[in-house]
Design a protein around this motif. Structure first.
Motif, PDB file in Angstrom:
ATOM      1  N   LEU A 246      21.641  60.217  23.642  1.00  0.00           N
ATOM      2  CA  LEU A 246      21.737  61.296  22.671  1.00  0.00           C
ATOM      3  C   LEU A 246      22.995  62.106  22.936  1.00  0.00           C
ATOM      4  O   LEU A 246      23.351  62.355  24.102  1.00  0.00           O
ATOM      5  CB  LEU A 246      20.513  62.217  22.770  1.00  0.00           C
ATOM      6  CG  LEU A 246      19.176  61.593  22.368  1.00  0.00           C
ATOM      7  CD1 LEU A 246      18.031  62.571  22.609  1.00  0.00           C
ATOM      8  CD2 LEU A 246      19.195  61.166  20.898  1.00  0.00           C
ATOM      9  N   LEU A 247      23.648  62.515  21.858  1.00  0.00           N
ATOM     10  CA  LEU A 247      24.879  63.300  21.978  1.00  0.00           C
ATOM     11  C   LEU A 247      24.560  64.654  22.618  1.00  0.00           C
ATOM     12  O   LEU A 247      23.740  65.409  22.098  1.00  0.00           O
ATOM     13  CB  LEU A 247      25.466  63.521  20.580  1.00  0.00           C
ATOM     14  CG  LEU A 247      26.794  64.258  20.504  1.00  0.00           C
ATOM     15  CD1 LEU A 247      27.913  63.434  21.130  1.00  0.00           C
ATOM     16  CD2 LEU A 247      27.139  64.574  19.051  1.00  0.00           C
ATOM     17  N   THR A 248      25.192  64.953  23.744  1.00  0.00           N
ATOM     18  CA  THR A 248      24.929  66.246  24.387  1.00  0.00           C
ATOM     19  C   THR A 248      26.192  67.099  24.495  1.00  0.00           C
ATOM     20  O   THR A 248      26.114  68.277  24.793  1.00  0.00           O
ATOM     21  CB  THR A 248      24.282  66.076  25.778  1.00  0.00           C
ATOM     22  OG1 THR A 248      24.916  65.006  26.476  1.00  0.00           O
ATOM     23  CG2 THR A 248      22.800  65.773  25.669  1.00  0.00           C
ATOM     24  N   GLN A 249      27.350  66.508  24.258  1.00  0.00           N
ATOM     25  CA  GLN A 249      28.567  67.335  24.119  1.00  0.00           C
ATOM     26  C   GLN A 249      29.500  66.662  23.124  1.00  0.00           C
ATOM     27  O   GLN A 249      30.023  65.568  23.353  1.00  0.00           O
ATOM     28  CB  GLN A 249      29.263  67.550  25.460  1.00  0.00           C
ATOM     29  CG  GLN A 249      30.268  68.691  25.350  1.00  0.00           C
ATOM     30  CD  GLN A 249      30.910  69.031  26.675  1.00  0.00           C
ATOM     31  OE1 GLN A 249      30.288  68.868  27.726  1.00  0.00           O
ATOM     32  NE2 GLN A 249      32.139  69.487  26.631  1.00  0.00           N
ATOM     33  N   GLU A 250      29.683  67.363  22.013  1.00  0.00           N
ATOM     34  CA  GLU A 250      30.389  66.767  20.884  1.00  0.00           C
ATOM     35  C   GLU A 250      31.875  66.586  21.155  1.00  0.00           C
ATOM     36  O   GLU A 250      32.476  65.602  20.723  1.00  0.00           O
ATOM     37  CB  GLU A 250      30.200  67.673  19.672  1.00  0.00           C
ATOM     38  CG  GLU A 250      30.601  67.015  18.387  1.00  0.00           C
ATOM     39  CD  GLU A 250      29.782  67.524  17.218  1.00  0.00           C
ATOM     40  OE1 GLU A 250      29.126  68.571  17.346  1.00  0.00           O
ATOM     41  OE2 GLU A 250      29.800  66.854  16.178  1.00  0.00           O
ATOM     42  N   GLU A 251      32.464  67.547  21.838  1.00  0.00           N
ATOM     43  CA  GLU A 251      33.916  67.515  21.986  1.00  0.00           C
ATOM     44  C   GLU A 251      34.278  67.995  23.386  1.00  0.00           C
ATOM     45  O   GLU A 251      34.168  69.176  23.681  1.00  0.00           O
ATOM     46  CB  GLU A 251      34.497  68.460  20.933  1.00  0.00           C
ATOM     47  CG  GLU A 251      35.946  68.271  20.670  1.00  0.00           C
ATOM     48  CD  GLU A 251      36.438  69.368  19.728  1.00  0.00           C
ATOM     49  OE1 GLU A 251      35.705  69.736  18.797  1.00  0.00           O
ATOM     50  OE2 GLU A 251      37.546  69.867  19.984  1.00  0.00           O
ATOM     51  N   VAL A 252      34.704  67.074  24.238  1.00  0.00           N
ATOM     52  CA  VAL A 252      35.089  67.478  25.598  1.00  0.00           C
ATOM     53  C   VAL A 252      36.481  68.082  25.539  1.00  0.00           C
ATOM     54  O   VAL A 252      37.385  67.530  24.915  1.00  0.00           O
ATOM     55  CB  VAL A 252      35.083  66.261  26.550  1.00  0.00           C
ATOM     56  CG1 VAL A 252      35.544  66.667  27.942  1.00  0.00           C
ATOM     57  CG2 VAL A 252      33.711  65.621  26.611  1.00  0.00           C
ATOM     58  N   ALA A 253      36.659  69.237  26.172  1.00  0.00           N
ATOM     59  CA  ALA A 253      37.982  69.882  26.225  1.00  0.00           C
ATOM     60  C   ALA A 253      38.262  70.264  27.677  1.00  0.00           C
ATOM     61  O   ALA A 253      37.647  71.192  28.211  1.00  0.00           O
ATOM     62  CB  ALA A 253      38.003  71.107  25.326  1.00  0.00           C
ATOM     63  N   ILE A 254      39.170  69.547  28.309  1.00  0.00           N
ATOM     64  CA  ILE A 254      39.489  69.828  29.723  1.00  0.00           C
ATOM     65  C   ILE A 254      40.369  71.075  29.775  1.00  0.00           C
ATOM     66  O   ILE A 254      41.428  71.106  29.132  1.00  0.00           O
ATOM     67  CB  ILE A 254      40.250  68.638  30.352  1.00  0.00           C
ATOM     68  CG1 ILE A 254      39.405  67.362  30.307  1.00  0.00           C
ATOM     69  CG2 ILE A 254      40.679  68.963  31.778  1.00  0.00           C
ATOM     70  CD1 ILE A 254      40.121  66.121  30.838  1.00  0.00           C
ATOM     71  N   PRO A 255      39.957  72.113  30.529  1.00  0.00           N
ATOM     72  CA  PRO A 255      40.828  73.290  30.642  1.00  0.00           C
ATOM     73  C   PRO A 255      42.195  72.872  31.197  1.00  0.00           C
ATOM     74  O   PRO A 255      42.257  72.043  32.103  1.00  0.00           O
ATOM     75  CB  PRO A 255      40.097  74.205  31.637  1.00  0.00           C
ATOM     76  CG  PRO A 255      38.737  73.625  31.807  1.00  0.00           C
ATOM     77  CD  PRO A 255      38.758  72.210  31.363  1.00  0.00           C
ATOM     78  N   SER A 256      43.278  73.398  30.633  1.00  0.00           N
ATOM     79  CA  SER A 256      44.609  72.934  31.059  1.00  0.00           C
ATOM     80  C   SER A 256      45.002  73.497  32.422  1.00  0.00           C
ATOM     81  O   SER A 256      45.864  72.949  33.101  1.00  0.00           O
ATOM     82  CB  SER A 256      45.655  73.273  30.003  1.00  0.00           C
ATOM     83  OG  SER A 256      45.609  74.647  29.737  1.00  0.00           O
ATOM     84  N   VAL A 257      44.366  74.603  32.823  1.00  0.00           N
ATOM     85  CA  VAL A 257      44.680  75.206  34.119  1.00  0.00           C
ATOM     86  C   VAL A 257      43.487  75.009  35.041  1.00  0.00           C
ATOM     87  O   VAL A 257      42.347  75.095  34.605  1.00  0.00           O
ATOM     88  CB  VAL A 257      44.978  76.716  33.943  1.00  0.00           C
ATOM     89  CG1 VAL A 257      45.180  77.402  35.280  1.00  0.00           C
ATOM     90  CG2 VAL A 257      46.207  76.901  33.055  1.00  0.00           C
ATOM     91  N   THR A 258      43.751  74.741  36.305  1.00  0.00           N
ATOM     92  CA  THR A 258      42.660  74.511  37.256  1.00  0.00           C
ATOM     93  C   THR A 258      43.053  74.990  38.645  1.00  0.00           C
ATOM     94  O   THR A 258      44.228  75.207  38.918  1.00  0.00           O
ATOM     95  CB  THR A 258      42.312  73.005  37.315  1.00  0.00           C
ATOM     96  OG1 THR A 258      41.189  72.819  38.176  1.00  0.00           O
ATOM     97  CG2 THR A 258      43.466  72.172  37.870  1.00  0.00           C
ATOM     98  N   ALA A 259      42.061  75.117  39.515  1.00  0.00           N
ATOM     99  CA  ALA A 259      42.332  75.411  40.928  1.00  0.00           C
ATOM    100  C   ALA A 259      41.478  74.465  41.778  1.00  0.00           C
ATOM    101  O   ALA A 259      40.999  74.832  42.844  1.00  0.00           O
ATOM    102  CB  ALA A 259      42.020  76.869  41.232  1.00  0.00           C
ATOM    103  N   GLU A 260      41.258  73.253  41.282  1.00  0.00           N
ATOM    104  CA  GLU A 260      40.418  72.300  42.010  1.00  0.00           C
ATOM    105  C   GLU A 260      41.105  70.932  42.034  1.00  0.00           C
ATOM    106  O   GLU A 260      41.548  70.443  41.001  1.00  0.00           O
ATOM    107  CB  GLU A 260      39.065  72.179  41.305  1.00  0.00           C
ATOM    108  CG  GLU A 260      38.001  71.493  42.135  1.00  0.00           C
ATOM    109  CD  GLU A 260      36.610  71.804  41.609  1.00  0.00           C
ATOM    110  OE1 GLU A 260      35.928  72.651  42.205  1.00  0.00           O
ATOM    111  OE2 GLU A 260      36.209  71.226  40.584  1.00  0.00           O
ATOM    112  N   PHE A 261      41.201  70.339  43.211  1.00  0.00           N
ATOM    113  CA  PHE A 261      41.844  69.021  43.298  1.00  0.00           C
ATOM    114  C   PHE A 261      40.952  68.028  44.031  1.00  0.00           C
ATOM    115  O   PHE A 261      40.094  68.401  44.825  1.00  0.00           O
ATOM    116  CB  PHE A 261      43.225  69.123  43.960  1.00  0.00           C
ATOM    117  CG  PHE A 261      43.227  69.448  45.425  1.00  0.00           C
ATOM    118  CD1 PHE A 261      43.097  70.757  45.875  1.00  0.00           C
ATOM    119  CD2 PHE A 261      43.375  68.439  46.375  1.00  0.00           C
ATOM    120  CE1 PHE A 261      43.102  71.053  47.237  1.00  0.00           C
ATOM    121  CE2 PHE A 261      43.384  68.729  47.734  1.00  0.00           C
ATOM    122  CZ  PHE A 261      43.237  70.039  48.165  1.00  0.00           C
ATOM    123  N   ALA A 262      41.173  66.737  43.716  1.00  0.00           N
ATOM    124  CA  ALA A 262      40.391  65.660  44.334  1.00  0.00           C
ATOM    125  C   ALA A 262      41.349  64.590  44.834  1.00  0.00           C
ATOM    126  O   ALA A 262      42.121  64.029  44.057  1.00  0.00           O
ATOM    127  CB  ALA A 262      39.439  65.062  43.302  1.00  0.00           C
TER     128      ALA A 262
END
Ligand code: FDP
Length: 366
Positions: free
Chosen positions: A223-239
């Motif tokens: 079932l659709l639970t998120q119609e439109e994913v939008a990655i925030p352009s700014v972050t402070a998390e790295f992997a």
């Protein structure tokens, strides 16, 4: 009383169904550097009508549904854990010289058989197959997949997933010819992953944005639970796998050094680190709340300077990330522009929040 007030503030409002106000704890700078993003409320819809609305071809919808039928079975077996008797290693090694897990073999067989049975697929290519496998010579599609990404996580009941990419079949090439798969990521018709976590989730793109679906185990469909994913352009998390730092190229070493300096360094802010050791899990986190994921070139093993596979890891993930407003590069080139030369080719991967990927790329130009 104070305790009760705090408790109810965190609980979803039963009247509106809206999520509770975020507690300060979850916005703490050290633990969750992302701002709380209120997701648009998504009406529960089944997969096929959403794909039809996006103008996806009927055969392609049927193919995607078949891939997901295999993934549902993999999800069930993964969920059974040790009870399914499928954990542990077989004695075989795959083409990359890695010991195959029983679950890898099982997932590969399921996907291969079910996809080829559709009749719309000309050939498949899998991480677990040395060569491509021919299907219907008249088939319109090619499917390349990693049946179980993050397989080192299988025995510890942690995140794993299936990644797939669908390409158009090439006229004039034999169904048994692997050269038909050597198309850049920009040629992908659809790409996605199914994440086997506390819930089973699908991230899917057909070029009209990235959508997230959740497997409803009571009715057996996504079932659709998120119609439109939008990655925030700014972050402070790295992997990144920090244990490889001394093997990276100077640009990547300098970039991560500056992240670690935090507020005291040139970046002027503190960064947090996460590493799930399954690309599918790390990319899922980035789709949900942003971040940057890197598996850069290293000189640990001169015969294997890059780790991740272009066709069934980097390309489908790049398609999903770009369709969510993020960016994806090797450090020197957009991943989806690479002209592949081998079905099991490996590449460096830097993907995620656009501004952070751009910052990282500047260190590669220096
Ligand atoms: P795995 O080898 O366990 O299948 O596909 C390669 C991959 O996992 C990625 O999913 C993951 O991001 C990476 O390798 C983990 O690498 P490290 O072993 O260096 O942590």
């Amino acid at each position: 009383m104070q305790f009760l007030a705090r408790f109810f503030k965190l609980w979803p409002d039963p009247m509106s169904g809206r999520p509770a106000e975020p507690s300060q704890k979850f916005n703490d700078d050290r633990h969750s550097p992302q701002p709380y993003i209120k997701q648009k409320e998504t009406p529960m819809r089944r997969l096929a009508p959403v794909l039809r609305q996006d103008g996806v071809d009927t055969d392609l919808i049927a193919l995607i549904k078949t891939i997901l039928a295999a993934c549902k079975e993999i999800s069930f077996r993964v969920g059974q854990g040790a009870l399914a008797g499928v954990l542990g290693s077989t004695l075989d090694e795959n083409i990359q010289g890695e010991t195959q897990k029983k679950l890898d073999v099982l997932a590969n067989e399921l996907l291969k058989d079910m996809i080829l049975e559709t009749g719309v697929v000309k050939a498949i290519s899998s991480e677990e197959e040395d060569n491509t496998v021919a299907g219907n010579p008249q088939g319109r599609y090619l499917v390349t997949f990693d049946p179980l990404d993050g397989s080192s996580n299988t025995d510890i009941n942690s995140l794993i997933g299936t990644i797939f990419s669908i390409l158009p079949a090439q006229a004039g090439l034999d169904a048994a010819d692997p050269a038909q798969f050597l198309q850049p990521g920009t040629a992908q018709l659809a790409a996605g992953y199914v994440l086997y976590g506390p819930s089973t989730m699908l991230a899917l793109t057909t070029g009209k944005g990235t959508r997230l679906y959740t497997l409803d185990k009571t009715y057996g469909g996504f079932l659709l639970t998120q119609e439109e994913v939008a990655i925030p352009s700014v972050t402070a998390e790295f992997a990144i796998n920090m244990s490889n730092q001394r093997y990276w190229q100077p640009g990547m070493q300098a970039y991560v050094d500056d992240l670690l300096l935090g507020k005291a360094g040139p970046r002027g802010k503190n960064f947090n680190m996460r590493w799930i050791a399954a690309m599918v899990g790390d990319v899922h986190r980035i789709l949900c709340r942003g971040g940057i994921f890197m598996y850069p070139t290293d000189n640990k093993d001169p015969n294997k300077p890059d780790k991740l596979r272009l066709m069934y890891e980097a390309n489908p993930m790049s398609f999903l990330v770009e369709q969510s407003g993020g960016a994806s590069s090797t450090g020197y080139q957009r991943i989806m522009d690479i002209q592949p030369v081998d079905i099991h080719q490996r590449v460096a991967v830097i993907l995620g929040s656009k501004h952070e990927v751009d910052s990282c790329l500047k260190y590669h130009q220096a």
